[in-house]
Design a protein around this motif. Structure first.
Motif, mmCIF file in Angstrom:
data_model
loop_
_atom_site.group_PDB
_atom_site.id
_atom_site.type_symbol
_atom_site.label_atom_id
_atom_site.label_comp_id
_atom_site.label_asym_id
_atom_site.label_seq_id
_atom_site.Cartn_x
_atom_site.Cartn_y
_atom_site.Cartn_z
ATOM 1 N N VAL A 20 72.254 -44.538 63.334
ATOM 2 C CA VAL A 20 73.617 -45.088 63.928
ATOM 3 C C VAL A 20 74.103 -46.672 63.091
ATOM 4 C CG1 VAL A 20 75.071 -46.276 65.995
ATOM 5 C CG2 VAL A 20 73.241 -43.728 66.141
ATOM 6 N N TYR A 21 73.622 -47.181 63.029
ATOM 7 C CA TYR A 21 74.066 -48.232 62.565
ATOM 8 C C TYR A 21 74.982 -47.632 60.742
ATOM 9 C CZ TYR A 21 74.040 -52.649 58.964
ATOM 10 O OH TYR A 21 74.608 -53.938 58.621
ATOM 11 N N TYR A 23 76.223 -44.960 60.053
ATOM 12 C CA TYR A 23 77.463 -44.834 60.579
ATOM 13 C C TYR A 23 78.810 -45.756 61.191
ATOM 14 C CZ TYR A 23 80.617 -42.097 63.532
ATOM 15 O OH TYR A 23 82.368 -41.201 64.224
ATOM 16 N N TYR A 24 78.276 -47.324 61.853
ATOM 17 C CA TYR A 24 79.103 -48.269 62.166
ATOM 18 C C TYR A 24 79.055 -48.997 60.852
ATOM 19 C CZ TYR A 24 79.378 -46.546 67.194
ATOM 20 O OH TYR A 24 79.517 -45.061 67.766
ATOM 21 N N ALA A 25 78.241 -49.037 60.223
ATOM 22 C CA ALA A 25 78.428 -50.039 58.960
ATOM 23 C C ALA A 25 78.884 -49.861 58.273
ATOM 24 C CB ALA A 25 77.209 -51.000 59.256
ATOM 25 N N PRO A 27 80.444 -46.395 56.722
ATOM 26 C CA PRO A 27 80.641 -44.974 57.142
ATOM 27 C C PRO A 27 81.224 -44.325 55.751
ATOM 28 C CG PRO A 27 82.698 -46.210 58.121
ATOM 29 C CD PRO A 27 81.605 -47.514 58.139
ATOM 30 N N TYR A 41 74.717 -42.027 56.578
ATOM 31 C CA TYR A 41 74.625 -41.782 58.026
ATOM 32 C C TYR A 41 73.851 -40.414 58.310
ATOM 33 C CZ TYR A 41 79.277 -40.434 59.130
ATOM 34 O OH TYR A 41 80.586 -39.564 59.074
#
Length: 104
Positions: A20-21, A23-25, A27, A41
């Protein structure tokens, strides 16, 4: 065993949180493959799940081997008990009775 379960839970949550990290940080991070670009991710939790699957298969194989070995040992134990019983029937020893003592 509870400690192992807690460690397994924390490592699983850590692998999911890392996905998840990423994916958001980050991508945009991707690795090339024959099927195109694969985002990192997806790869990190996917690699964790593949490792978990392989470990589960090894555990299953170990459990089945243990069952097989147990079955063989029980068969050997039954055979040896039969031999001992045959020897007992073949050679009956009479225990002398002492008249002034109670039977045990």
């Amino acid at each position: 065993m509870k400690l192992v379960q807690w460690v397994f839970l924390l490592v699983s949550l850590g692998a999911g949180a890392a996905g998840v990290y990423l994916y958001y940080a980050y991508p945009f991070l991707a690795l090339p493959s024959p099927w195109g670009l694969l985002p990192l991710y997806y790869l990190l939790p996917g690699a964790y799940l593949v490792g978990l699957l392989v470990g589960g298969l090894f555990a299953l194989a170990l459990w089945l081997r243990g069952l097989w070995e147990r079955r063989g040992l029980l068969r050997e134990l039954r055979r040896l008990r039969g031999e001992v019983e045959a020897l007992r029937r073949e050679r009956v020893e009479e225990i002398p009775r002492i008249p002034d003592r109670d039977e045990a």
